[in-house]
Design a protein around this motif. Structure first.
Motif, short mmCIF file in Angstrom:
data_model
loop_
_atom_site.label_atom_id
_atom_site.label_comp_id
_atom_site.label_asym_id
_atom_site.label_seq_id
_atom_site.Cartn_x
_atom_site.Cartn_y
_atom_site.Cartn_z
N PRO A 136 1.93 6.33 -11.15
CA PRO A 136 2.18 6.56 -9.73
C PRO A 136 3.61 6.27 -9.27
O PRO A 136 3.93 6.46 -8.10
CB PRO A 136 1.19 5.62 -9.04
N LYS A 137 4.49 5.82 -10.18
CA LYS A 137 5.88 5.58 -9.79
C LYS A 137 6.61 6.91 -9.73
O LYS A 137 6.56 7.70 -10.68
CB LYS A 137 6.57 4.65 -10.79
N VAL A 138 7.25 7.17 -8.60
CA VAL A 138 7.91 8.45 -8.36
C VAL A 138 9.28 8.25 -7.74
O VAL A 138 9.63 7.14 -7.32
CB VAL A 138 7.07 9.36 -7.43
N LYS A 139 10.01 9.33 -7.65
CA LYS A 139 11.23 9.40 -6.86
C LYS A 139 11.07 10.59 -5.93
O LYS A 139 10.53 11.63 -6.33
CB LYS A 139 12.46 9.59 -7.73
N PRO A 170 11.08 13.13 -16.98
CA PRO A 170 11.01 13.38 -15.54
C PRO A 170 10.65 14.84 -15.26
O PRO A 170 11.16 15.74 -15.91
CB PRO A 170 12.41 13.05 -15.04
N ARG A 171 9.76 15.04 -14.30
CA ARG A 171 9.31 16.37 -13.89
C ARG A 171 9.50 16.50 -12.38
O ARG A 171 8.97 15.70 -11.61
CB ARG A 171 7.83 16.59 -14.22
N GLU A 172 10.26 17.49 -11.97
CA GLU A 172 10.58 17.67 -10.55
C GLU A 172 9.80 18.84 -9.97
O GLU A 172 9.72 19.90 -10.58
CB GLU A 172 12.07 17.90 -10.39
N THR A 193 9.82 13.73 -7.99
CA THR A 193 10.04 13.55 -9.42
C THR A 193 8.99 12.60 -9.96
O THR A 193 8.92 11.44 -9.54
CB THR A 193 11.46 13.00 -9.70
N THR A 194 8.16 13.12 -10.86
CA THR A 194 7.13 12.32 -11.50
C THR A 194 7.52 12.14 -12.97
O THR A 194 8.46 12.75 -13.46
CB THR A 194 5.76 13.02 -11.43
N THR A 195 6.75 11.33 -13.67
CA THR A 195 6.93 11.16 -15.11
C THR A 195 5.85 11.96 -15.81
O THR A 195 4.66 11.81 -15.50
CB THR A 195 6.82 9.67 -15.50
N GLY A 196 6.26 12.84 -16.73
CA GLY A 196 5.30 13.67 -17.45
C GLY A 196 4.25 12.82 -18.16
O GLY A 196 4.59 11.86 -18.84
N ARG A 197 3.00 13.17 -17.98
CA ARG A 197 1.90 12.36 -18.53
C ARG A 197 1.85 12.38 -20.05
O ARG A 197 1.36 11.46 -20.66
CB ARG A 197 0.57 12.80 -17.91
N GLN A 247 -5.87 20.35 -10.41
CA GLN A 247 -5.26 21.04 -11.55
C GLN A 247 -3.74 20.96 -11.53
O GLN A 247 -3.10 21.24 -12.54
CB GLN A 247 -5.68 22.52 -11.54
N SER A 248 -3.15 20.63 -10.40
CA SER A 248 -1.69 20.57 -10.30
C SER A 248 -1.13 19.55 -11.28
O SER A 248 -1.62 18.43 -11.39
CB SER A 248 -1.27 20.17 -8.88
N ASP A 249 -0.08 19.96 -11.96
CA ASP A 249 0.53 19.06 -12.94
C ASP A 249 1.07 17.80 -12.29
O ASP A 249 0.96 16.71 -12.85
CB ASP A 249 1.64 19.78 -13.72
N TRP A 250 1.64 17.92 -11.09
CA TRP A 250 2.19 16.73 -10.44
C TRP A 250 1.09 15.75 -10.07
O TRP A 250 1.29 14.54 -10.15
CB TRP A 250 3.08 17.09 -9.24
#
Length: 162
Positions: free
Chosen positions: A89-92, A55-57, A46-50, A78-81
Motif C-alpha cells: 500500500p505504499k505509494v507516491k 515502480p508502476r505509474e 506510482t505503485t510497486t509492481g506486485r 482486475q486493475s493492475d494498480w
C-alpha cells in the motif's frame, strides 16, 4: 457467516483494452507529463509492481480533500494498480506538480463509499473540464451523486493518505 462474493462491474470484462494500449498510454503520459501532473481531477499514482517490485505509474481520475486522494477503479479488482496496492500500500502521488509519499487503504464498506461520493462527487471517466463543469453544476449534482452511488457499489475505492 458465509463469505460474500465480490461482484465485478461489466468494465472488468473489458480490462484487456487498457492492458493492450498500455504502451500508447505510457507514451501519452510521458509526452504530456507536465499537463497531467498539474491537471485538476487527475493524479499520477506510482505503485510497486506486485511481481517485479518495479515502480508502476498510472494516470487516474481522482478527487482531493485535505490530505486525502480518493480513487475509484473503473475496472474493478482486475486493475493492475489495485492488485499492486493490495500487495504493497505504499505509494507516491503526483498532483499539482508535487510528488508526495502516501499510504493507500481500500474502502470496501458500501455505506462509506456512497457517503464519500456524496460529499466529493467527481466524474471518474471524463477528463474534460467542460464535462466536469456541467456535471458539477449545482442543479446536476443530485443526478451525479445518485449515479455515482450506484456506480461505486461494485468497484473498489481507495483513499491515499499523504
Amino acid at each position: 457467516m458465509l463469505p460474500t462474493k465480490r461482484v465485478e462491474p461489466f468494465a472488468a470484462k473489458l480490462h484487456f483494452i487498457p492492458r493492450g494500449i498500455r504502451p500508447v498510454q505510457a507514451a501519452l503520459i510521458n509526452a504530456q507529463r507536465d499537463y497531467f501532473s498539474h491537471a485538476p481531477g487527475w493524479v499520477l499514482l506510482t505503485t510497486t509492481g506486485r511481481r517485479t517490485g518495479l515502480p508502476r505509474e498510472t494516470l487516474l481520475p481522482c478527487v482531493r480533500s485535505d490530505n486525502d486522494v480518493y480513487l475509484i477503479s473503473t475496472y474493478g479488482w482486475q486493475s493492475d494498480w489495485i492488485r499492486n496496492l493490495r500487495k504493497n500500500p505504499k505509494v507516491k502521488v503526483t498532483c499539482n506538480g508535487v510528488v508526495v509519499a502516501g499510504h493507500a487503504k481500500m474502502i470496501e464498506a458500501l455505506d462509506r463509499k456512497t457517503r464519500i461520493v456524496g460529499e466529493h462527487p467527481f466524474v471518474p471517466f471524463a477528463p474534460f473540464e467542460l464535462v466536469h463543469a456541467v456535471a458539477l453544476n449545482p442543479a446536476m449534482r443530485p443526478l451525479l451523486v445518485a449515479f455515482l452511488r450506484r456506480w461505486v457499489a461494485s468497484r473498489p475505492m481507495v483513499v491515499v493518505r499523504t
